[in-house]
Write an enzyme that holds these catalytic residues in place. Structure first.
Site, short mmCIF file in Angstrom:
data_model
loop_
_atom_site.label_atom_id
_atom_site.label_comp_id
_atom_site.label_asym_id
_atom_site.label_seq_id
_atom_site.Cartn_x
_atom_site.Cartn_y
_atom_site.Cartn_z
CG ASP A 7 -2.21 0.77 0.96
OD1 ASP A 7 -2.22 1.64 0.07
OD2 ASP A 7 -3.22 0.51 1.64
CD1 TRP A 8 0.73 5.65 -3.66
CD2 TRP A 8 0.43 3.45 -3.75
NE1 TRP A 8 0.76 5.26 -4.99
CE2 TRP A 8 0.60 3.92 -5.06
CE3 TRP A 8 0.26 2.08 -3.55
CZ2 TRP A 8 0.59 3.08 -6.19
CZ3 TRP A 8 0.23 1.23 -4.65
CH2 TRP A 8 0.40 1.74 -5.95
#
Length: 783
Positions: A222-223
């Site tokens: 995930d970012w």
């Protein structure tokens, strides 16, 4: 067949590492000399945004994932996937960041609307259909978020303690099903699980996902979830995104050179990236498959109507479109439809058909009243009195349909982030009503608002030092009142300033409210309208400040005075239909006092057209609940979303959703009414299959979702739910027609996790049901 080892041999260590490290917000770098083009990713649960917001290139907005699951139709999910695959290809996107298969452990999850169901089997089957559809178009998917991201509070740092049996039987089950069905990607979560951050959780990402399940795709963070260079490299992660705050790149190359990370580990990751590139047509001469044009409006409409759950109907629906019938439409959300959830799921659709627009198109006599407005922020300026909304970014100018601008990633117009220092929204407003007008600035950043010759605001909405994630997910608003005469145009300008290099994201809204009644006056107007109408359609729901990525809900109650509005309208008109525009369960204390309740989720861009079709009976409300709706919040098996000392324990084990419900809910899992009736004539079970025969006994053609549950006789060697979903299928029939459906009973349905999958022998009851609480046929078997 691509020789990945040959390609690997042509890459230097630095090149290999670069292919594992985001080069910007959404992509990986190209290596032209081996035929590798840049791999581009995009958010995509309900629509494909692309790498930025282009005002001339909107994104189709499908109904929310809860809506897609409410259709109980994997093939419809595949159609949704094909449409988004088409959208991705059109926008130059190779990988869609979805679907989300975290479970509905608790209705307080702020991102509940982005997940499918409280049941792992239903979640898995809808996800497999969606993934199959996207990937048929030569576009990758990343099923997310592995694992335990079932709430938002402290999601970046919390350690989720999940018992092994619950982990295997519930939370990992959809990931396992998608991986073994051929999914090309997985996204790891921000949170930790059982002591290890997911971005470096080798047991889950390497040992289980890759080694045990044989997953040959990529695991992308995930970012900004990857924070440790060596830990993430050794923990099964393949791609760290985005470029900002990335722990890989040169740091990872140095870790390999120092011996902290074996080069063989890097080579395995690069093979996976190359395999993904080959699959999506970004390597060598590989090409994406040809596809016929898919009608996005038609798919969005069909998913919406198929997903609507008719929870109550005292004979009022469907409504006749009689020319003499006077219909009252009530509620702020009838005009300002909430068609998608907040956070990374947001896209800018080409159009939105509101409930009010849809009903006006279907009925000849329609009047509207706001009634109660739950929106804590003023809506974006739009409509009568407003001229064009012009946007100036310096070297790029364009217009927008409402006074709102938002992007994440590449700025509009192909501009570089560093080229943008300001955003100016300008328009002219000619008031129809004289008096005190309220203007508002909302979003994040430094703003200046001028109305006529008055500067109403100059400053920043957030305090200095506010983190970027908080800015994106927690916008703020400032309001200002100004007295304006009717009929005299006034210039309005809202200017936002950007610090150098920060224009990769923007959120700017000019809100407005004209003079009018106060809250009590608005409700009184609505009640009076309802009293003189034949039918009242009240649209209630949540807001972006209630359901969104980044925070959890604090209450299941509808915001504002919406409950009071419904109660007073129903008292004034017994023919009241309530349309619930919410992505996840809300409390409905008035449910027994109205003629009909229709749950429409976040219904996408065709919301109003689908609603009108269902209200008039042109289409049947096809939805069945993918999650239980409570009568009272305290009845829910799980409400705890608050970590303690950085940890949250799933002490309920496998008893979430209907598995853990102790009291009668308002609406049970799997429930939903249609416009016809069905008898379940008989059921037989042979081998690993149940055959159910049923007849349409109603007055019109319809669709039924046949649900098959299992129940174990006696206490048994392990604790199990009273019954659990084992399979489902849908049938269609005309009045009087008898049809049969075959529903497989997989071995996994009879198994529990006990250090491995083990079939529990003994007596079982196979149950054919219209809903969890509506059993129609049973057969006892021995396993």
């Amino acid at each position: 067949m691509t020789d990945f080892d040959h390609l690997l041999g042509q890459l230097s260590l630095d090149e290999k590492v670069s292919l594992l490290t985001g080069q910007d917000f959404w992509s990986l770098p190209a290596v032209p000399r081996i035929g590798l083009r840049s791999l581009v990713m995009s958010d995509g649960p309900v629509g494909v945004r692309g790498t930025g917001w282009a005002p001339d290139d909107p994104s189709i907005a499908l109904p929310s994932p809860t809506a897609l699951a409410a259709a109980w139709d994997p093939e419809l999910a595949a159609e949704a996937g094909r449409l988004l695959g088409q959208e991705a290809r059109r926008k130059g996107v190779h990988v869609v960041l979805g679907p989300t298969v975290n479970l509905h452990r608790t209705p307080l999850n702020g991102r509940h609307f982005e997940c499918y169901s409280e049941d792992p089997l239903l979640t898995a089957e809808i996800a497999v259909g969606f993934v199959r559809g996207v990937q048929e178009l030569g576009v990758g998917t990343t099923v997310k978020h592995l694992v335990g991201n079932d709430f938002e509070t402290e999601r970046m740092t919390v350690d989720v303690q999940i018992p092994e049996r619950a982990l295997r039987e519930l939370y990992l089950a959809p990931f396992e099903r998608v991986a073994q069905a051929g999914g090309w990607g997985v996204m790891s979560a921000y949170n930790g699980v059982n002591g290890a951050s997911m971005a470096q959780n080798g047991r889950l990402q390497q040992e289980i996902l890759k080694d045990e399940w044989g997953f040959d795709g990529v695991v992308v963070s995930d970012w900004r979830a990857a924070r440790d260079t060596v830990g993430a490299a050794l923990g099964g992660l393949d791609i760290a995104m985005p470029a900002m705050d990335n722990p890989w790149g040169a740091k990872l190359a140095e870790a390999v050179r120092s011996g902290s990370v074996p080069v063989e580990v890097i080579d395995d990751k690069v093979r996976r990236v190359l395999r993904l590139a080959a699959r999506v047509g970004a390597l060598g001469d590989a090409a994406a498959p040809a596809v016929a044009e898919i009608n996005g409006d038609e798919i969005a409409h069909r998913i919406a109507s198929r997903s609507f759950v008719l929870a109550r109907n005292e004979g009022l629906l469907p409504l006749e479109t009689d020319i003499s019938r006077h219909v009252a439409v009530i509620g702020a959300l009838a005009q300002d439809a909430r068609v998608l959830g907040g956070g990374s799921a947001q896209v800018a659709p080409p159009h939105v058909i509101s409930p009010l627009d849809g009903i006006r198109a279907a009925f000849p006599q329609v009047e509207y009243a706001i009634g109660a407005d739950p929106r804590p922020f003023l809506p974006a300026a739009a409509g009568p009195g407003w001229s064009d909304f012009r946007i100036d970014l310096g070297s790029y100018r364009f217009e927008v349909p409402t006074a709102a601008v938002r992007w994440l990633g590449d700025p509009p117009g192909g501009l570089a982030v560093n080229d943008i220092t300001f955003l100016e929204l300008s328009t002219t407003y000619t008031p129809e009503i004289a008096g005190e007008h309220v203007f508002a600035v909302s979003g994040f950043g430094a703003f200046e608002l001028t109305v006529g010759d008055q500067k109403l605001y100059h400053g920043s909405l957030h305090p200095p030092g506010t983190g970027r994630a908080d800015l994106l997910l927690h916008p703020r608003e400032q309001r200002f009142t100004i007295t304006l005469p009717a009929g005299e145009p006034v210039a309005v300008t809202l200017r936002q300033s950007f610090e150098p290099g920060t224009a990769h994201s923007a959120a700017t809204t000019l809100g407005h409210r004209a003079p009018g009644p106060d809250e009590e006056g608005l409700i009184a107007e609505a009640v009076a309208l309802a009293a003189r109408s034949d039918v009242a359609v009240v649209v209630v729901g949540t807001t972006e400040q209630v359901e969104s990525e980044g925070f959890d809900r604090t209450s299941l109650a509808l915001p504002g005075r919406q409950d009071e509005l419904v109660a007073r309208v129903a008292a004034a008109n017994p023919n009241t239909v309530v349309v619930v525009n919410a992505g996840s369960p809300v409390l409905l204390p008035w449910a027994g006092d109205v003629a009909a309740v229709l749950l429409t989720w976040f219904p996408g861009q065709e919301a109003g057209a689908a609603l009108a079709a269902v209200l008039t009976g042109a289409e049947e409300p096809g939805g069945r609940l993918p999650t239980t709706w409570p009568r009272r919040a305290e009845d829910c098996p799980v409400l705890d979303v608050t970590p303690r000392d950085g940890s949250l324990a799933y002490d309920e084990g496998i008893f979430i959703g209907y598995r853990g419900w102790k009291r009668e809910p308002l609406y049970a899992f799997g429930s939903g009414l249609g416009y016809t009736t069905w008898t379940y004539d008989r059921m037989s079970v042979t081998g690993d299959e149940a055959v159910v025969t049923l007849t349409n006994t109603g007055w019109r053609a319809g669709r039924e979702v046949v649900q098959v549950y299992l129940s174990a006789a006696g206490p048994g060697p392990v604790e199990r739910p009273e019954r659990w979903l084992a399979g489902f299928a849908s049938v269609e029939a005309v009045p009087g027609e008898t049809v049969s459906v075959r529903i497989p009973l997989p071995e996994r349905a009879f198994q529990v996790w006990d250090g491995g999958w083990r079939t529990v022998p003994g007596e079982y009851t196979v149950i054919a049901a219209h809903a969890y609480d509506d059993i129609r046929r049973t057969v006892d078997i021995e396993r």
